[in-house]
Design an enzyme around this catalytic site. Structure first.
Site, PDB file in Angstrom:
ATOM      1  N   SER A 111     -55.970  30.088  23.750  1.00  0.00           N
ATOM      2  CA  SER A 111     -54.792  30.685  23.083  1.00  0.00           C
ATOM      3  C   SER A 111     -53.531  30.595  23.977  1.00  0.00           C
ATOM      4  O   SER A 111     -53.785  30.857  25.409  1.00  0.00           O
ATOM      5  CB  SER A 111     -54.764  31.628  22.661  1.00  0.00           C
ATOM      6  OG  SER A 111     -55.988  31.777  21.672  1.00  0.00           O
TER       7      SER A 111
HETATM    8  N1  SAH Z   1     -60.264  33.431  22.836  1.00  0.00           N
HETATM    9  C1  SAH Z   1     -60.528  32.206  23.189  1.00  0.00           C
HETATM   10  C2  SAH Z   1     -59.919  31.162  22.178  1.00  0.00           C
HETATM   11  C3  SAH Z   1     -60.937  30.418  21.580  1.00  0.00           C
HETATM   12  S1  SAH Z   1     -60.662  29.357  20.158  1.00  0.00           S
HETATM   13  C4  SAH Z   1     -59.977  31.909  24.374  1.00  0.00           C
HETATM   14  O1  SAH Z   1     -59.382  32.733  25.073  1.00  0.00           O
HETATM   15  O2  SAH Z   1     -60.313  30.706  24.995  1.00  0.00           O
HETATM   16  C5  SAH Z   1     -61.463  30.029  18.949  1.00  0.00           C
HETATM   17  C6  SAH Z   1     -62.817  30.275  19.027  1.00  0.00           C
HETATM   18  O3  SAH Z   1     -63.269  30.741  18.043  1.00  0.00           O
HETATM   19  C7  SAH Z   1     -63.593  28.641  19.220  1.00  0.00           C
HETATM   20  O4  SAH Z   1     -64.285  28.623  20.432  1.00  0.00           O
HETATM   21  C8  SAH Z   1     -64.476  28.654  17.932  1.00  0.00           C
HETATM   22  O5  SAH Z   1     -65.732  28.111  18.148  1.00  0.00           O
HETATM   23  C9  SAH Z   1     -64.722  30.135  17.637  1.00  0.00           C
HETATM   24  N2  SAH Z   1     -65.241  30.566  16.347  1.00  0.00           N
HETATM   25  C10 SAH Z   1     -64.631  30.171  15.226  1.00  0.00           C
HETATM   26  N3  SAH Z   1     -65.390  30.704  14.230  1.00  0.00           N
HETATM   27  C11 SAH Z   1     -66.309  31.591  14.939  1.00  0.00           C
HETATM   28  C12 SAH Z   1     -67.255  32.569  14.308  1.00  0.00           C
HETATM   29  N4  SAH Z   1     -67.684  32.705  13.023  1.00  0.00           N
HETATM   30  N5  SAH Z   1     -67.977  33.240  15.196  1.00  0.00           N
HETATM   31  C13 SAH Z   1     -67.770  32.994  16.550  1.00  0.00           C
HETATM   32  N6  SAH Z   1     -66.539  32.156  17.207  1.00  0.00           N
HETATM   33  C14 SAH Z   1     -66.016  31.499  16.096  1.00  0.00           C
END
Ligand code: SAH
Length: 267
Positions: A111
């Protein structure tokens, strides 16, 4: 105008950050009992003399966040301490301190710093949380682990869940050298929350669904707050804030955002 510090002048990967890519295939579900524990508690010790100085660009990022309206000094301080460039591919390090989301593999993104800071500041503003530092926090969507690292500096315990094994492993690898003993990475479907760590003072999601799962509401402590992206009726995404109060749930819809979709199951 001051010249903009450029980064990286030279990136030396000969320190502990040299990433053993072969480990990416290794799978191990990290439980709160095993995660990040056993390491000497020397959080955020910066390597010195390795030809890598990102502090100037990070300082500039923090200044920009403040200009953009992030007023919470605790959040700004944490954003200044976590080295975002350690969470992105080496080809993208020169963009690591731009206010932009970046690809982290498997179709997912880290993000924007502004969104990370804004969401954590919103958690800290919860009326029920203001008297004390945040207790246990649940993050849905570990991704590369960046936001989890920032959270670990502002909360007592952080449980972060990721449904994609490849990213769960990548986050473990990214975070290992930082030795954050209060950060626990879990591989699993975050739509179910993580009941073992409940109740949570705060729940933060980095992926947006059509609604906030009931499990998150159930696992939220009284006085706690959820901050998550959610689909609006117009088919767009907006940040939603839900407070659990003795009078019931209080929900507010804030600005539009663009997050990857919240999906169920693991992969
Ligand atoms: N906070 C992260 C952002 C990652 S993007 C950072 O700092 O990099 C969001 C993430 O949510 C993705 O990796 C995706 O695989 C995950 N995601 C989506 N649905 C999910 C779920 N039900 N449980 C766990 N992770 C999930």
């Amino acid at each position: 105008m001051k010249p903009r510090p450029s980064f990286p002048a030279r990136l030396d990967t000969s320190n502990d950050q040299a990433k053993p890519k072969a480990l990416l295939g290794a799978t191990r579900v990290v439980t709160p009992q095993t995660s990040m524990r056993g390491a000497a508690p020397t959080p955020l010790a910066s390597p010195t003399g390795v030809g890598l100085d990102s502090s100037a660009v990070r300082k500039r990022m923090v200044q920009k966040l403040a200009e953009q309206g992030v007023q919470d000094n605790v959040v700004l301080d944490a954003m200044g301490r976590i080295e975002r460039h350690r969470f992105v591919d080496s080809a993208l390090v020169n963009q690591a301190y731009e206010d932009t989301s970046l690809p982290i593999g498997l179709g997912q993104t880290i993000s924007k710093p502004n969104v990370v800071a804004r969401m954590i500041a919103l958690l800290r503003e919860a009326p029920g949380l203001q008297a004390a530092p945040m207790g246990r926090v649940l993050e849905i969507g570990t991704g590369c682990g960046y936001q989890a690292a920032v959270l670990s500096l502002v909360a007592r315990e952080v449980y972060s869940m990721e449904r994609l094994r490849g990213l769960h492993d990548k986050a473990k690898e990214n975070l290992r050298p930082m030795r954050l003993p209060n950060l626990h990475l879990m591989f699993g479907d975050g739509m179910l929350g993580y009941p073992k760590g409940a109740p949570y003072s705060a729940i933060i999601a980095a992926a947006g669904g059509e609604a906030v799962p009931q499990a998150w509401i159930d696992q939220l402590a009284m006085g706690g707050r959820i901050v998550a992206p959610m689909q609006t009726t117009a088919g767009q995404q907006a940040l939603v804030v839900i407070d659990k109060t003795p009078q019931g749930l209080q929900q507010s819809l804030l600005e539009a955002v663009h997050f990857v979709p919240l999906k169920s199951g693991i992969a």
